[in-house]
Design an enzyme around this catalytic site. Sequence first.
Site, PDB file in Angstrom:
ATOM      1  N   ASP A  15       7.645 -59.690  25.391  1.00  0.00           N
ATOM      2  CA  ASP A  15       8.357 -60.930  25.080  1.00  0.00           C
ATOM      3  C   ASP A  15       9.873 -60.760  25.057  1.00  0.00           C
ATOM      4  OD1 ASP A  15       5.848 -62.087  24.801  1.00  0.00           O
ATOM      5  OD2 ASP A  15       5.762 -61.598  22.664  1.00  0.00           O
ATOM      6  N   LYS A  18      11.351 -61.454  29.995  1.00  0.00           N
ATOM      7  CA  LYS A  18      11.189 -60.996  31.395  1.00  0.00           C
ATOM      8  C   LYS A  18      11.024 -62.182  32.339  1.00  0.00           C
ATOM      9  CE  LYS A  18       7.536 -58.649  30.108  1.00  0.00           C
ATOM     10  NZ  LYS A  18       7.594 -58.823  28.657  1.00  0.00           N
ATOM     11  N   GLY A  42       2.484 -63.712  28.559  1.00  0.00           N
ATOM     12  CA  GLY A  42       2.955 -65.096  28.528  1.00  0.00           C
ATOM     13  C   GLY A  42       4.427 -65.072  28.877  1.00  0.00           C
ATOM     14  N   HIS A  43       4.754 -65.491  30.101  1.00  0.00           N
ATOM     15  CA  HIS A  43       6.144 -65.421  30.577  1.00  0.00           C
ATOM     16  C   HIS A  43       6.699 -66.833  30.705  1.00  0.00           C
ATOM     17  CE1 HIS A  43       5.180 -61.266  32.539  1.00  0.00           C
ATOM     18  NE2 HIS A  43       5.048 -61.275  31.231  1.00  0.00           N
ATOM     19  N   GLN A 225       4.030 -57.130  29.357  1.00  0.00           N
ATOM     20  CA  GLN A 225       4.076 -56.365  28.105  1.00  0.00           C
ATOM     21  C   GLN A 225       5.402 -55.582  28.018  1.00  0.00           C
ATOM     22  OE1 GLN A 225       0.656 -56.085  29.875  1.00  0.00           O
ATOM     23  NE2 GLN A 225       0.506 -58.024  28.806  1.00  0.00           N
TER      24      GLN A 225
HETATM   25  P1  GDP Z   1       8.388 -62.499  28.354  1.00  0.00           P
HETATM   26  O1  GDP Z   1       6.974 -62.325  27.947  1.00  0.00           O
HETATM   27  O2  GDP Z   1       9.156 -61.203  28.343  1.00  0.00           O
HETATM   28  O3  GDP Z   1       8.567 -63.241  29.645  1.00  0.00           O
HETATM   29  O4  GDP Z   1       9.070 -63.392  27.223  1.00  0.00           O
HETATM   30  P2  GDP Z   1       8.438 -64.750  26.546  1.00  0.00           P
HETATM   31  O5  GDP Z   1       8.546 -65.840  27.522  1.00  0.00           O
HETATM   32  O6  GDP Z   1       7.109 -64.451  25.953  1.00  0.00           O
HETATM   33  O7  GDP Z   1       9.428 -64.934  25.328  1.00  0.00           O
HETATM   34  C1  GDP Z   1      10.797 -65.096  25.500  1.00  0.00           C
HETATM   35  C2  GDP Z   1      11.211 -66.461  24.910  1.00  0.00           C
HETATM   36  O8  GDP Z   1      12.622 -66.516  24.792  1.00  0.00           O
HETATM   37  C3  GDP Z   1      10.841 -67.642  25.798  1.00  0.00           C
HETATM   38  O9  GDP Z   1      10.567 -68.733  24.984  1.00  0.00           O
HETATM   39  C4  GDP Z   1      12.121 -67.891  26.601  1.00  0.00           C
HETATM   40  O10 GDP Z   1      12.264 -69.252  27.035  1.00  0.00           O
HETATM   41  C5  GDP Z   1      13.177 -67.564  25.596  1.00  0.00           C
HETATM   42  N1  GDP Z   1      14.423 -66.991  26.140  1.00  0.00           N
HETATM   43  C6  GDP Z   1      14.600 -66.157  27.190  1.00  0.00           C
HETATM   44  N2  GDP Z   1      15.885 -65.781  27.291  1.00  0.00           N
HETATM   45  C7  GDP Z   1      16.533 -66.399  26.274  1.00  0.00           C
HETATM   46  C8  GDP Z   1      17.903 -66.379  25.813  1.00  0.00           C
HETATM   47  O11 GDP Z   1      18.770 -65.709  26.351  1.00  0.00           O
HETATM   48  N3  GDP Z   1      18.179 -67.122  24.697  1.00  0.00           N
HETATM   49  C9  GDP Z   1      17.240 -67.876  24.049  1.00  0.00           C
HETATM   50  N4  GDP Z   1      17.620 -68.555  22.981  1.00  0.00           N
HETATM   51  N5  GDP Z   1      15.942 -67.913  24.463  1.00  0.00           N
HETATM   52  C10 GDP Z   1      15.605 -67.171  25.545  1.00  0.00           C
HETATM   53  P1  IMO Z   2       4.273 -60.274  27.654  1.00  0.00           P
HETATM   54  O1  IMO Z   2       4.040 -59.927  29.105  1.00  0.00           O
HETATM   55  C1  IMO Z   2       3.698 -59.236  23.446  1.00  0.00           C
HETATM   56  C2  IMO Z   2       0.020 -57.064  22.419  1.00  0.00           C
HETATM   57  C3  IMO Z   2      -0.979 -57.798  21.541  1.00  0.00           C
HETATM   58  C4  IMO Z   2      -1.578 -56.612  20.798  1.00  0.00           C
HETATM   59  C5  IMO Z   2      -1.628 -55.526  21.847  1.00  0.00           C
HETATM   60  C6  IMO Z   2      -2.985 -55.359  22.535  1.00  0.00           C
HETATM   61  O2  IMO Z   2       4.308 -61.734  27.369  1.00  0.00           O
HETATM   62  O3  IMO Z   2       5.458 -59.522  27.138  1.00  0.00           O
HETATM   63  P2  IMO Z   2      -4.294 -56.816  24.339  1.00  0.00           P
HETATM   64  O4  IMO Z   2      -4.790 -58.222  24.290  1.00  0.00           O
HETATM   65  O5  IMO Z   2      -3.348 -56.532  25.453  1.00  0.00           O
HETATM   66  O6  IMO Z   2      -5.404 -55.800  24.275  1.00  0.00           O
HETATM   67  O7  IMO Z   2      -3.472 -56.632  22.961  1.00  0.00           O
HETATM   68  O8  IMO Z   2      -0.644 -55.873  22.821  1.00  0.00           O
HETATM   69  N1  IMO Z   2       0.429 -57.764  23.653  1.00  0.00           N
HETATM   70  C7  IMO Z   2       1.613 -58.377  23.819  1.00  0.00           C
HETATM   71  N2  IMO Z   2       2.621 -58.575  22.957  1.00  0.00           N
HETATM   72  N3  IMO Z   2       3.813 -59.649  24.721  1.00  0.00           N
HETATM   73  C8  IMO Z   2       2.821 -59.441  25.604  1.00  0.00           C
HETATM   74  O9  IMO Z   2       2.933 -59.740  26.923  1.00  0.00           O
HETATM   75  C9  IMO Z   2       1.625 -58.809  25.164  1.00  0.00           C
HETATM   76  N4  IMO Z   2       0.454 -58.475  25.759  1.00  0.00           N
HETATM   77  C10 IMO Z   2      -0.253 -57.824  24.819  1.00  0.00           C
HETATM   78  O10 IMO Z   2      -0.345 -58.698  20.681  1.00  0.00           O
HETATM   79  O11 IMO Z   2      -0.714 -56.186  19.779  1.00  0.00           O
HETATM   80 MG    MG Z   3       5.610 -63.078  26.548  1.00  0.00          MG
END
Ligand code: GDP
Ligand code: IMO
Ligand code: MG
Length: 423
Positions: A15, A18, A42-43, A225
């Site tokens: 998270d 990416k 979840g991206h 991840q």
């Molecule tokens: P990922 O799994 O690495 O793709 O990240 P996620 O999408 O799960 O979580 C990142 C969250 O931060 C999302 O809700 C994005 O919309 C938000 N986000 C990404 N870059 C920024 C930033 O520079 N500032 C803020 N405030 N939010 C951001």
């Molecule tokens: P993105 O790509 C954050 C965590 C779960 C748990 C552990 C194992 O959005 O960054 P699993 O279901 O993979 O066997 O769970 O890994 N986890 C993540 N945490 N971002 C993710 O993906 C994750 N994918 C798995 O919360 O702790």
């Molecule tokens: Mg994510």
Amino acid sequence: MRKRNLAVIGLQWGDEGKGKIIDSLSRDVDVIARFQGGNNAGHTVVVRGEKFVFHLIPSGILRPGKTCLLGNGVVVDPRVLISEIESLQKAGISVGPENLKISPFCHLILPYHRLMDTLREGDRDKKIGTTKRGIGPCYVDKVNRCGIRMRDLICPERFSQVLAENLRQKNPIFEKVYGHEGYELDALSREYLEYGRTLEPFICDFTEYFFPRREKLCVLFEGAQGTFLDVDYGTYPFVTSSSVIAANARLGSGLPFVRLDAVLGVAKAYTTRVGEGPFPTELSGKFLDFFRQRGVEFGATTGRPRRCGWLDLVLLKRAVQINHVTELVLTKLDVLDGLEKIQVCTGYRREGKKLHSFPDELRGVLPQYTEMPGWPGGVSGARSFRDLPAQARDYIRMIEEYLEIKVRYVSVGEKREAILSQE
Ligand code: GDP
Ligand code: IMO
Ligand code: MG
């Protein structure tokens, strides 16, 4: 000049933002390839006020003319994939066999994987906090050589035979060990073969299709991840079940013949974690509330509140080394707006003693902080490094010096255009 093939890798516990960075960078590449994980990811990408959350499909799909791949290292829940394709199509995004290609070697997630994930988690003395999407049990079957692959989905005879063998082994475990009903062969076969008919046009032999074009392609390998969730290098056993680091990008993407030229490591300007496991800079109280609210730190897949803490440079240095990161991307800098002081972890202690090397166990280490001043006003309107307050530039410089690596991009908001770059 030939364009560079890049991997975008999370350096913390996932998270890191990416999805947003991949959406930005995918403008300049031809192919965006997922190489591991499944719909535990979840991206999030926000474009023109519209929010997209991708679980399986690469975040590059929003860019017309790009080819997105699900490589052999990805585990695919076909039900989830089809619903992701359909909801993108409904939103007016073109998704078809011309821009989404799936490796025949992807392993499939079946309902018994999801159930086993939930039951195993319930059984554990120390919970991992998995996403319960069946990821771990699916990878178990892959290495146990009883997995069912995408190519089996389009061959009804082979599919039913492997499925029957799996049910013969698994149903007694569900029934006798967990007191849970088993699965019925015909119903499950019918459901999955129907998915097969929908997905068949997307299945592609990557070697045949891409090998002849390998020199002309520019590929972005999309990590899911983060480094400390890696099955080998992460905080085992509180990890996911795949190899998430840059070294797996070529293998898992199905493009092992494509060179990797650069590794972009993505880190938040602070740290978060979802699920269980050690987290040295974890916060509670008012700072936890601050990060969770300002950063909207709730999981994009499960909606769980994320644990939050200060930036940990000891951890990041390790991730930079493991992935051989060539450039750093710092995200969510805007979330730190309004803090009077910012703490950055620059060392660890255990039992009162400073640790001089990276500990083999993170549990029980105490972070040592370096205090930095916050900055006046906000950074979200900045569009170049020069627009940033001096204190924010000092924060970035301090990170660069500690990690001995350049911060190439800084993200200051969720929108596509909220990104700064420096050469
Ligand atoms: P990922 O799994 O690495 O793709 O990240 P996620 O999408 O799960 O979580 C990142 C969250 O931060 C999302 O809700 C994005 O919309 C938000 N986000 C990404 N870059 C920024 C930033 O520079 N500032 C803020 N405030 N939010 C951001
Ligand atoms: P993105 O790509 C954050 C965590 C779960 C748990 C552990 C194992 O959005 O960054 P699993 O279901 O993979 O066997 O769970 O890994 N986890 C993540 N945490 N971002 C993710 O993906 C994750 N994918 C798995 O919360 O702790
Ligand atoms: Mg994510």
